[in-house]
Design a protein around this motif. Structure first.
Motif, PDB file in Angstrom:
ATOM      1  N   GLY A   1       3.664  -3.307   1.055  1.00  0.00           N
ATOM      2  CA  GLY A   1       3.448  -3.084   2.492  1.00  0.00           C
ATOM      3  C   GLY A   1       4.377  -3.976   3.314  1.00  0.00           C
ATOM      4  O   GLY A   1       5.122  -4.781   2.764  1.00  0.00           O
TER       5      GLY A   1
ATOM      6  N   CYS B   1       0.366  -9.348   4.915  1.00  0.00           N
ATOM      7  CA  CYS B   1       0.778  -7.962   4.691  1.00  0.00           C
ATOM      8  C   CYS B   1      -0.034  -7.055   5.607  1.00  0.00           C
ATOM      9  O   CYS B   1      -1.253  -7.158   5.656  1.00  0.00           O
ATOM     10  CB  CYS B   1       0.530  -7.599   3.238  1.00  0.00           C
TER      11      CYS B   1
ATOM     12  N   CYS C   1       5.599  -6.735   0.947  1.00  0.00           N
ATOM     13  CA  CYS C   1       4.520  -7.432   0.250  1.00  0.00           C
ATOM     14  C   CYS C   1       4.755  -7.437  -1.260  1.00  0.00           C
ATOM     15  O   CYS C   1       5.112  -6.419  -1.845  1.00  0.00           O
ATOM     16  CB  CYS C   1       3.206  -6.742   0.577  1.00  0.00           C
TER      17      CYS C   1
ATOM     18  N   CYS D   1      -2.335  -4.603   2.896  1.00  0.00           N
ATOM     19  CA  CYS D   1      -3.453  -5.153   2.107  1.00  0.00           C
ATOM     20  C   CYS D   1      -4.017  -6.435   2.722  1.00  0.00           C
ATOM     21  O   CYS D   1      -5.006  -6.966   2.246  1.00  0.00           O
ATOM     22  CB  CYS D   1      -3.024  -5.397   0.666  1.00  0.00           C
TER      23      CYS D   1
ATOM     24  N   CYS E   1       1.659  -5.053  -2.768  1.00  0.00           N
ATOM     25  CA  CYS E   1       1.518  -3.611  -2.543  1.00  0.00           C
ATOM     26  C   CYS E   1       2.723  -2.983  -1.860  1.00  0.00           C
ATOM     27  O   CYS E   1       2.704  -1.810  -1.517  1.00  0.00           O
ATOM     28  CB  CYS E   1       0.274  -3.345  -1.698  1.00  0.00           C
TER      29      CYS E   1
HETATM   30 ZN    ZN Z   1       0.188  -5.929   0.630  1.00  0.00          ZN
END
Ligand code: ZN
Ligand code: APR
Length: 239
Positions: free
Chosen positions: A148, A124, A143, A127, A146
């Motif tokens: 992402g 990711c 992700c 993170c 998170c």
């Molecule tokens: Zn992430």
């Protein structure tokens, strides 16, 4: 060729440096060979960079889905396996590669320094947690922790090379008394510094590449009339 065979046999610390030309005989296109039209669909210069990751995530992902599909279709060729055997036999000490296909690992090499990262890993971008490759292949690009953006574990233009790998490659190059380049245009910095570093430390330099490179001037031997696979097979038969 006899002189090159002698050199490989008499050297005590041989390092091999590979580029995309190492994998073309597996079927994978390289980046800069002339008249190949391999990147008709995508322009890597526009997509393989941090800007595309941040601002054109869809096109970026489409490009990498395509590349991943390509890499998954192919496998190491005889030349990769010869290098795998040579490391076990002590004929070479390690491979510094710009390739992200993971073929040197597949072919049994253990000391592989992947300067441009690897397509085997995904993570990711926010993170930094690692993500399952299969999920990326199946079309999940956000992700799970998170939300992402998930990206391949390769180095994009505009990013630093992994420091630990670069440092190790520098040390290994400094130790080399023979440095063999296989299939790189030697135009992408800073990876293309390694042949020079080797020369500065007194190594002999062999360049096996179909096209002229900017480092040819410094080479002790240049092989252009054989493909990498042919070169390695011929060496292997005579060692
Ligand atoms: Zn992430
Ligand atoms: N035998 C010998 N030479 C070959 C063969 C072959 N079978 N196939 C290709 N070549 C040569 C080409 O003539 C070319 O000069 O390999 C070279 C490959 O050069 P590039 O395509 O520029 O690949 P590379 O040097 O690895 O590129 C460096 O650029 O975009 C990036 O990150 C990417 O790692 C890559 C970096």
């Amino acid at each position: 060729m006899e002189k090159i065979i002698d050199l490989i046999q008499s050297s005590s610390y041989t390092i091999v440096f590979t580029g995309a030309g190492m994998s073309t005989e597996s079927g994978l296109p390289d980046f800069r060979s002339k008249d190949r039209g391999l990147w008709e669909k995508f322009n890597p210069d526009e997509l393989a960079n941090v800007h595309a990751l941040e601002h054109s995530f869809e096109e970026f992902t489409e490009f990498y889905q395509f590349r991943l599909g390509e890499i998954n279709k192919y496998k190491p060729h005889e030349g990769h396996y010869i290098l795998g055997r040579w490391e076990k036999q002590g004929l070479i000490k390690g491979i510094i590669t710009q390739n992200v296909d993971g073929f040197h690992h597949d072919a049994g090499n253990e000391n592989v320094m992947e300067l441009h990262g690897t397509f085997r890993k995904f993570y990711c971008n926010r993170c930094k947690r690692e993500q399952k490759r299969e999920r990326y292949i199946n079309g999940e690009h956000q992700c799970s922790f998170c939300d992402g953006s998930i990206r391949p574990g390769i180095v994009l233009f505009g990013e630093m090379l992994p420091e630990d790998v670069f440092y190790k490659a520098e040390i290994e190059t400094g130790k080399a008394d023979l440095f063999i380049v296989l299939g790189s245009s030697l135009t992408v910095s800073p990876a293309n510094m390694f042949p020079m570093i080797a020369k500065e430390h007194g190594a002999k330099l062999i360049i096996v590449n179909r096209e002229v490179t900017p480092m040819d001037y410094y080479a002790d031997f240049i092989v252009r009339d054989k493909s990498i696979r042919e070169f390695l097979v011929e060496m292997d038969l005579n060692l």
